[in-house]
Structures are given as C-alpha cells and as structure tokens.
Design a protein around this motif. Sequence first.
Motif, PDB file in Angstrom:
ATOM      1  N   ARG A  38      95.355  69.173  -5.324  1.00 12.07           N
ATOM      2  CA  ARG A  38      94.800  70.287  -5.443  1.00 12.07           C
ATOM      3  C   ARG A  38      93.977  70.809  -6.916  1.00 12.07           C
ATOM      4  NH1 ARG A  38      99.299  72.683  -2.484  1.00 12.07           N
ATOM      5  NH2 ARG A  38      98.907  71.468  -0.064  1.00 12.07           N
ATOM      6  N   ALA A  39      94.536  70.391  -7.919  1.00  8.57           N
ATOM      7  CA  ALA A  39      94.662  71.070  -9.337  1.00  8.57           C
ATOM      8  C   ALA A  39      93.460  69.932  -9.540  1.00  8.57           C
ATOM      9  CB  ALA A  39      96.320  70.591  -9.592  1.00  8.57           C
ATOM     10  N   ALA A  40      93.582  68.904  -8.636  1.00 10.24           N
ATOM     11  CA  ALA A  40      92.272  67.952  -9.127  1.00 10.24           C
ATOM     12  C   ALA A  40      91.013  68.615  -9.145  1.00 10.24           C
ATOM     13  CB  ALA A  40      92.456  66.858  -9.159  1.00 10.24           C
ATOM     14  N   ALA A  41      90.697  69.158  -8.265  1.00 10.46           N
ATOM     15  CA  ALA A  41      90.032  69.563  -7.326  1.00 10.46           C
ATOM     16  C   ALA A  41      89.227  71.190  -7.901  1.00 10.46           C
ATOM     17  CB  ALA A  41      90.293  69.496  -5.239  1.00 10.46           C
ATOM     18  N   ARG A  42      90.019  71.620  -8.023  1.00  8.70           N
ATOM     19  CA  ARG A  42      90.310  72.932  -8.788  1.00  8.70           C
ATOM     20  C   ARG A  42      89.244  72.659  -9.964  1.00  8.70           C
ATOM     21  NH1 ARG A  42      95.141  74.409  -7.047  1.00  8.70           N
ATOM     22  NH2 ARG A  42      96.310  74.420  -9.164  1.00  8.70           N
ATOM     23  N   GLU A  43      89.221  71.243 -10.973  1.00  5.31           N
ATOM     24  CA  GLU A  43      89.332  71.188 -12.373  1.00  5.31           C
ATOM     25  C   GLU A  43      87.871  70.894 -11.798  1.00  5.31           C
ATOM     26  OE1 GLU A  43      91.138  68.330 -14.163  1.00  5.31           O
ATOM     27  OE2 GLU A  43      92.684  69.904 -14.754  1.00  5.31           O
ATOM     28  N   LYS A  44      87.356  70.428 -10.724  1.00  6.19           N
ATOM     29  CA  LYS A  44      85.684  69.811 -10.227  1.00  6.19           C
ATOM     30  C   LYS A  44      85.247  70.833  -9.124  1.00  6.19           C
ATOM     31  CE  LYS A  44      86.432  65.517 -11.257  1.00  6.19           C
ATOM     32  NZ  LYS A  44      85.393  65.141 -12.319  1.00  6.19           N
ATOM     33  N   ASP A  45      85.487  72.039  -9.630  1.00  9.41           N
ATOM     34  CA  ASP A  45      85.096  73.790  -8.609  1.00  9.41           C
ATOM     35  C   ASP A  45      85.389  73.510  -7.236  1.00  9.41           C
ATOM     36  OD1 ASP A  45      84.149  74.735 -11.823  1.00  9.41           O
ATOM     37  OD2 ASP A  45      82.339  73.219 -11.262  1.00  9.41           O
ATOM     38  N   PHE A  46      86.011  73.319  -6.889  1.00 10.90           N
ATOM     39  CA  PHE A  46      86.360  73.446  -5.418  1.00 10.90           C
ATOM     40  C   PHE A  46      87.676  74.859  -5.406  1.00 10.90           C
ATOM     41  CE2 PHE A  46      85.503  69.565  -5.035  1.00 10.90           C
ATOM     42  CZ  PHE A  46      84.650  68.821  -3.776  1.00 10.90           C
ATOM     43  N   THR A  47      86.866  76.039  -4.709  1.00 11.00           N
ATOM     44  CA  THR A  47      87.401  77.797  -5.156  1.00 11.00           C
ATOM     45  C   THR A  47      87.874  77.725  -3.743  1.00 11.00           C
ATOM     46  OG1 THR A  47      84.838  78.364  -4.676  1.00 11.00           O
ATOM     47  CG2 THR A  47      85.533  77.658  -6.665  1.00 11.00           C
ATOM     48  N   SER A  48      87.991  77.394  -2.700  1.00 12.67           N
ATOM     49  CA  SER A  48      88.257  77.774  -1.355  1.00 12.67           C
ATOM     50  C   SER A  48      88.914  76.936  -0.946  1.00 12.67           C
ATOM     51  CB  SER A  48      87.312  78.461  -0.644  1.00 12.67           C
ATOM     52  OG  SER A  48      86.641  77.242  -0.253  1.00 12.67           O
ATOM     53  N   ARG A  49      89.687  77.113   0.679  1.00  6.77           N
ATOM     54  CA  ARG A  49      90.415  76.401   0.768  1.00  6.77           C
ATOM     55  C   ARG A  49      90.531  76.441   2.957  1.00  6.77           C
ATOM     56  NH1 ARG A  49      96.895  75.887   1.213  1.00  6.77           N
ATOM     57  NH2 ARG A  49      97.617  74.231   1.422  1.00  6.77           N
ATOM     58  N   ASP A  50      90.244  75.773   4.103  1.00  8.46           N
ATOM     59  CA  ASP A  50      90.875  76.186   3.994  1.00  8.46           C
ATOM     60  C   ASP A  50      91.883  75.437   5.507  1.00  8.46           C
ATOM     61  OD1 ASP A  50      88.617  77.696   4.948  1.00  8.46           O
ATOM     62  OD2 ASP A  50      87.366  76.005   5.460  1.00  8.46           O
ATOM     63  N   LEU A  51      92.556  75.926   5.780  1.00  7.46           N
ATOM     64  CA  LEU A  51      94.005  74.598   6.706  1.00  7.46           C
ATOM     65  C   LEU A  51      93.860  75.152   8.089  1.00  7.46           C
ATOM     66  CD1 LEU A  51      96.765  73.759   5.592  1.00  7.46           C
ATOM     67  CD2 LEU A  51      97.851  75.738   5.726  1.00  7.46           C
ATOM     68  N   HIS A  52      94.089  73.783   8.341  1.00  3.63           N
ATOM     69  CA  HIS A  52      94.393  73.943  10.462  1.00  3.63           C
ATOM     70  C   HIS A  52      95.948  73.221  10.315  1.00  3.63           C
ATOM     71  CE1 HIS A  52      90.070  75.133  10.957  1.00  3.63           C
ATOM     72  NE2 HIS A  52      90.124  74.260   9.544  1.00  3.63           N
ATOM     73  N   VAL A  53      96.308  73.872  11.485  1.00  2.00           N
ATOM     74  CA  VAL A  53      97.623  72.884  11.654  1.00  2.00           C
ATOM     75  C   VAL A  53      97.728  72.663  13.377  1.00  2.00           C
ATOM     76  CG1 VAL A  53     100.228  73.268  11.541  1.00  2.00           C
ATOM     77  CG2 VAL A  53      99.044  74.216   9.739  1.00  2.00           C
ATOM     78  N   ALA A  54      97.364  71.275  13.187  1.00  2.00           N
ATOM     79  CA  ALA A  54      97.106  70.368  14.764  1.00  2.00           C
ATOM     80  C   ALA A  54      98.081  70.785  15.581  1.00  2.00           C
ATOM     81  CB  ALA A  54      96.576  69.374  14.217  1.00  2.00           C
ATOM     82  N   THR A  55      99.178  72.110  15.790  1.00  2.00           N
ATOM     83  CA  THR A  55     100.096  71.925  17.017  1.00  2.00           C
ATOM     84  C   THR A  55      99.669  71.588  18.701  1.00  2.00           C
ATOM     85  OG1 THR A  55      99.906  73.651  16.940  1.00  2.00           O
ATOM     86  CG2 THR A  55     101.000  72.831  15.565  1.00  2.00           C
ATOM     87  N   THR A  56     100.711  71.393  19.394  1.00  5.82           N
ATOM     88  CA  THR A  56     100.054  71.160  20.846  1.00  5.82           C
ATOM     89  C   THR A  56      99.046  72.254  20.858  1.00  5.82           C
ATOM     90  OG1 THR A  56     102.343  70.794  21.346  1.00  5.82           O
ATOM     91  CG2 THR A  56     100.529  71.268  22.845  1.00  5.82           C
TER      92      THR A  56
END
Length: 215
Positions: A38-56
Amino acid sequence: MKINANQLPTYLQKNLAPCYLVTGDEPLLVDEALDAIRAAAREKDFTSRDLHVATTGFDWSQLRDSGANLSLFAEKRIVELRVPTGKPGRAGSQAIADFVAGCDEDLLFIVVAPKLDRNSQSAKWVKTLESNGVFLPIWPIDLRELPRWIADRMRRAGLEPERDAVTLVANRVEGNLLAASQEIEKLRLILGEGKVTADDVTDAVANSSRYDVFK
C-alpha cells in the motif's frame, strides 16, 4: 510471478505490479507485507482503497462494480479482496479472473488469503493472479530462524542486542511474532537506541507466552 517475502522490498522499489496475491497464516508478516504494498502504491498516487471481505454469501457483483466505478473518478484506486477461507468457489474464481483481466494503470488489485495448499495453488484464480502480477506466500518463522529474525528486527529498531539478549527474547515469546515485535518496541521505548544486554531484557520483557487467569 512468485516471490519470497524477503524479496518484496527490493521488488517494490523497482516495480508496482497490477495485482498481488498475499497468502499466509502469520498475521504480523501478512499485515506488514500489505502495508509495504500500500505504501508503494501511495507513492504512485493511489489515493483511495475499496475493501471487500468474501464471507459466505458474498455478492461477487460488488467486486465487479468496484472496477466499473473507476470511470467516474480521476483518482487511482486500490481494490482489496479478502478471502478468509482461501476458497472463493466457482463464481468467485471467475469474478477474480475477470477483474484481473480488466485491471489497468489506475487500478491496483490485492487479494489476501490464508495459507494455500498445493491443490488451492493450482486453482484458476490463483494462477490468473500469479501470471498477471505477484504471488507472495508468507511462510511462518520457525523456532530455528526466530533468533535471527528477532536480532534483525531489533537492529532495524536501532537496538544493538547481545546474543544472550536475543536468546532470552526468543525463549520468552516462544514463536509468537506479534509478542516479539511488541517486546522489541517496549525495549526501544524503555532503553532508547543502543546496546541491549540480557539483564536489560530480564528487567523489561514480560513473559508473553504464558498466561494464567489473573493475567
């Protein structure tokens, strides 16, 4: 591409893959690998994050929609999918493969799963992620490797441990990496940077591997 955990920092200095599969049962090491990505991504200007949890019962269309929504925003986005069972099923496997196929330079896809057995590693979704990005299996630190891992971590924290100090920490935490990390941080806060002896550890380190009802 499959790489070892100790290769990740060097890899991230040179490359940011479009997708990552991070697997393992050691929470501390998995979380630290994810933090590095994630830190490397922020350095490449990735500024947001969507999180999904694939439960049942997870609705795999939510994953598809995360990719489709990119056209509405100018920002680069991380889409993170956690698969707690390591088995997304037929629908999930196809959804992951389709998502990888749609990745572009404005989308970073990270999939997190527990340790995968040999059969699981041959699944379509795993092979798709590995062939298009990075497969990072995180292996636990065994008891023989633990003293070296502790010593390296202490040095990165600015400590200069004597061998007996490292051995004492290893004996106290008995393979609990999170406890080891916490005790190292405690030593750094109490002693500051510099030399650490066995007596210092005896005075400062709680026995994190043994509990009773009063603790």
